[in-house]
Scaffold this active site. Structure first.
Site, PDB file in Angstrom:
ATOM      1  N   MET A  10       0.844  -1.215   0.000  1.00  0.00           N
ATOM      2  CA  MET A  10       0.000   0.000   0.000  1.00  0.00           C
ATOM      3  C   MET A  10       0.876   1.261   0.000  1.00  0.00           C
ATOM      4  O   MET A  10       0.882   2.008   0.954  1.00  0.00           O
ATOM      5  CB  MET A  10      -0.912  -0.013   1.224  1.00  0.00           C
ATOM      6  N   THR A  83       1.737   1.527   6.011  1.00  0.00           N
ATOM      7  CA  THR A  83       0.819   2.502   5.437  1.00  0.00           C
ATOM      8  C   THR A  83       0.413   3.473   6.524  1.00  0.00           C
ATOM      9  O   THR A  83       0.449   3.124   7.706  1.00  0.00           O
ATOM     10  CB  THR A  83      -0.441   1.800   4.884  1.00  0.00           C
ATOM     11  N   THR A  85      -2.547   5.747   5.631  1.00  0.00           N
ATOM     12  CA  THR A  85      -3.974   5.862   5.315  1.00  0.00           C
ATOM     13  C   THR A  85      -4.778   4.687   5.834  1.00  0.00           C
ATOM     14  O   THR A  85      -5.849   4.867   6.437  1.00  0.00           O
ATOM     15  CB  THR A  85      -4.169   5.994   3.792  1.00  0.00           C
ATOM     16  N   CYS A 196       2.707   9.921   4.945  1.00  0.00           N
ATOM     17  CA  CYS A 196       2.553   8.975   3.839  1.00  0.00           C
ATOM     18  C   CYS A 196       3.963   8.544   3.478  1.00  0.00           C
ATOM     19  O   CYS A 196       4.832   9.395   3.269  1.00  0.00           O
ATOM     20  CB  CYS A 196       1.861   9.651   2.656  1.00  0.00           C
ATOM     21  N   THR A 197       4.190   7.254   3.431  1.00  0.00           N
ATOM     22  CA  THR A 197       5.545   6.764   3.177  1.00  0.00           C
ATOM     23  C   THR A 197       6.154   7.391   1.936  1.00  0.00           C
ATOM     24  O   THR A 197       7.318   7.801   1.914  1.00  0.00           O
ATOM     25  CB  THR A 197       5.532   5.231   3.017  1.00  0.00           C
ATOM     26  N   GLU A 198       5.349   7.493   0.880  1.00  0.00           N
ATOM     27  CA  GLU A 198       5.875   7.992  -0.389  1.00  0.00           C
ATOM     28  C   GLU A 198       6.325   9.454  -0.305  1.00  0.00           C
ATOM     29  O   GLU A 198       7.178   9.881  -1.084  1.00  0.00           O
ATOM     30  CB  GLU A 198       4.827   7.821  -1.490  1.00  0.00           C
TER      31      GLU A 198
END
Length: 229
Positions: A10, A83, A85, A196-198
């Site tokens: 995710m 994740t 979210t 958010c990791t990204e």
């Protein structure tokens, strides 16, 4: 060394960061050829996002709970959801297994308190910013989170889902996120959570003046602390 259980996918970019940083962390702490004991189960991100679009959170919770049960059966001593979210269903996942879940919001709040920061900006997906599941959990620890102005929410969500989860890190996106962080600073934030990791692929401490709390990095360090205790 305890076995770390991961529920990922995710996105796969997020899972790759967790896997890489857990390995680098053990290597740094123990040296030599040491590596962590890991069990990883990944889910189909497309399936989850379709369910998210339909607000079918109980089904999302069951999918992640099933993945968590598989991780437990494979020998994990504790569990991480890779994740932010989908921590919205963390309680449902935790209830489905008999091993502890290290909740990301608890870890982040502890890091904020350690630096004396009680008011932070929080940037993430639209769900994470607009639903109270993460912000309320932070508040339980005495940390107040403020989110960007509503006008930025759809754009941030698109930047995450259309660029960053595919590994596309663009300078123009970085510049706009930095400007959003500056707005949060003006609103009274004493630090910023990359929720958010990204986003950690995009924003580093050198990019902004506010203290950055990279949620994934903190989550990984907490997992290593527990696994190597």
């Amino acid at each position: 060394m305890q076995t770390i259980g991961l529920v990922g996918g995710m996105s796969w970019e997020s899972s790759a960061v967790y896997y890489r940083d857990l390995n680098l962390g053990v290597q740094k702490r123990l040296g030599g050829l040491s590596s962590p004991r890991l069990v990883l189960s990944t889910v189909d991100f497309a399936e989850l996002t379709d369910l998210e679009d339909g607000q079918r959170w109980p089904q999302i919770g069951e999918l992640l709970a099933d993945a968590a049960r598989g991780v437990e059966r494979a020998g994990a001593d504790f569990l991480l959801l890779c994740t932010t979210t989908f921590h919205k269903v963390a309680d449902q996942v935790e209830a489905a297994v008999g091993i502890p879940l290290i909740h990301l919001a608890d870890v982040v709040a502890e890091a904020c308190q350690a630096q004396g920061v009680t008011k932070v900006g929080f940037i993430g997906t639209k769900v994470a910013m607009e639903d109270g599941f993460f912000i309320d959990r932070l508040a339980q620890h005495g940390v107040t989170a403020i989110v960007p102005a509503q006008e930025h929410h759809d754009w941030l969500n698109a930047a995450i889902y259309e660029e960053l989860v595919h590994g596309h890190v663009l300078d123009r996106t970085r510049r706009r996120v930095v400007s959003i962080v500056e707005e949060l600073w003006d609103a009274g934030a004493a630090g910023v959570l990359l929720g958010c990791t990204e986003l950690e692929l995009l924003i580093k401490q050198a990019d902004v003046d506010l203290p950055v709390f990279p949620c994934t990095t903190l989550h990984v360090e907490a997992a290593l602390d527990r696994a190597l205790a």
